[in-house]
Scaffold this motif. Structure first.
Motif, PDB file in Angstrom:
ATOM      1  N   TYR A  91     -14.677  -8.807 -41.933  1.00 45.28           N
ATOM      2  CA  TYR A  91     -15.331  -8.503 -43.203  1.00 45.28           C
ATOM      3  C   TYR A  91     -15.929  -7.100 -43.220  1.00 45.28           C
ATOM      4  N   ALA A  95     -14.394  -6.168 -46.627  1.00 43.64           N
ATOM      5  CA  ALA A  95     -15.302  -6.251 -47.764  1.00 43.64           C
ATOM      6  C   ALA A  95     -15.695  -4.869 -48.258  1.00 43.64           C
ATOM      7  N   SER A 139     -19.650 -12.338 -48.555  1.00 45.08           N
ATOM      8  CA  SER A 139     -18.568 -11.697 -47.811  1.00 45.08           C
ATOM      9  C   SER A 139     -18.798 -11.744 -46.308  1.00 45.08           C
ATOM     10  N   ARG A 144     -12.657 -14.956 -46.475  1.00 40.92           N
ATOM     11  CA  ARG A 144     -11.812 -14.257 -47.437  1.00 40.92           C
ATOM     12  C   ARG A 144     -11.455 -12.844 -46.963  1.00 40.92           C
ATOM     13  N   GLY A 145     -12.427 -12.143 -46.399  1.00 41.18           N
ATOM     14  CA  GLY A 145     -12.158 -10.796 -45.902  1.00 41.18           C
ATOM     15  C   GLY A 145     -11.148 -10.799 -44.771  1.00 41.18           C
ATOM     16  N   SER A 244     -18.912 -20.947 -49.509  1.00 45.33           N
ATOM     17  CA  SER A 244     -18.194 -20.213 -48.476  1.00 45.33           C
ATOM     18  C   SER A 244     -17.322 -21.133 -47.637  1.00 45.33           C
TER      19      SER A 244
END
Length: 256
Positions: A91, A95, A139, A144-145, A244
């Motif tokens: 991240y 991010a 983040s 996701r990152g 998350s």
């Protein structure tokens, strides 16, 4: 010849907090002839003039901590070493959108872990360390990152990254580390599986995050890690933690 063309294997392990990455890094340290870098993008992400994450905004900006500085360090001299390795939280690059700071010539790998285990562990430790989650961003919690960075490496760099699952690693450390070394070009040795306990200098700035690995002498068995975060009731945690975990599960399954 530029530094990133040097004829030794070079590997980066991208991961998420509490993903079992530091014990993985400790295993690489045990080889003795690999130059190991520990989360060197952290200073750029939190303390440099380009910092993206808010937690340490009350601290003075540290010079020489740009994302480009981290890249330069990774591509710097490695005289006397048989390889270069870094582990980093994905991240911090993804991010912040700093894909330009990724060094050339490295084999990219990713260490993933069941989100319910890693995120709950991260959140609990974060609260223990700082007392509040007011500056904790989604983040930093989310996978996701890491998924975004994986896709960037695959699509923009044309490389199929190595993926390791933390549960597989703990179930068979010798087998997984042997396969990892084969994949990135390091020489596997049995010394990677055992080491002297203690805190490495690279871990000293925030020791609360390294308590378990600092007292370890090798890879712990799952039963030695204490209670499983999967036993926690997710609804007892703040919504950003719940969100998350849900989103990260999708990312985890895609990468797995």
């Amino acid at each position: 010849m530029s530094e990133h063309d040097r004829n030794i294997p070079q590997a980066i392990l991208w991961t998420v907090p509490r993903g079992m990455s530091t014990v993985f890094e400790r295993s690489i340290w045990a080889l003795g002839d690999i130059k190991v870098y520990h989360e060197i993008y952290a200073k750029a992400a939190y303390f440099g003039e380009e910092r993206y994450f808010p937690h340490f905004m009350d601290k003075e900006v540290q010079p020489g901590c740009k994302y480009s500085d981290a890249k330069e360090i990774l591509q710097g001299p490695a005289v006397g070493y048989r390889g270069v390795f870094m582990k980093e939280h994905a991240y911090r690059v993804a991010a912040a959108g700093r894909y330009d700071a990724i060094p050339e010539g490295f084999v990219h790998s990713f260490l993933i872990r069941q989100p319910i285990k890693s995120i709950i562990s991260f959140y609990k430790t974060y609260i223990d360390a700082y007392g509040s989650d007011s500056s904790l961003l989604l983040s930093e919690l989310s996978f996701r990152g890491m998924l975004d960075l994986f896709k960037y490496i695959r699509d923009a760099k044309g490389q199929t990254p190595v993926i390791i699952d933390a549960d597989d690693l703990l179930a068979d450390p010798a087998g997984i580390m042997r396969k990892y070394c084969e994949a990135v070009g390091f020489e596997f040795r049995e010394s990677m599986l055992h080491w002297e306990s203690g805190t490495l200098e690279a871990w000293s700035w925030e020791e609360i995050w390294y308590r378990t690995v600092s007292t370890s002498k090798g890879f712990l068995k799952p039963s030695e890690l204490g209670s499983s975060q999967s036993d926690d009731n997710l609804s007892d945690f703040p919504e950003k933690v719940q969100e998350s975990v849900r989103d990260s599960q999708v990312c985890y399954e895609e990468m797995y």
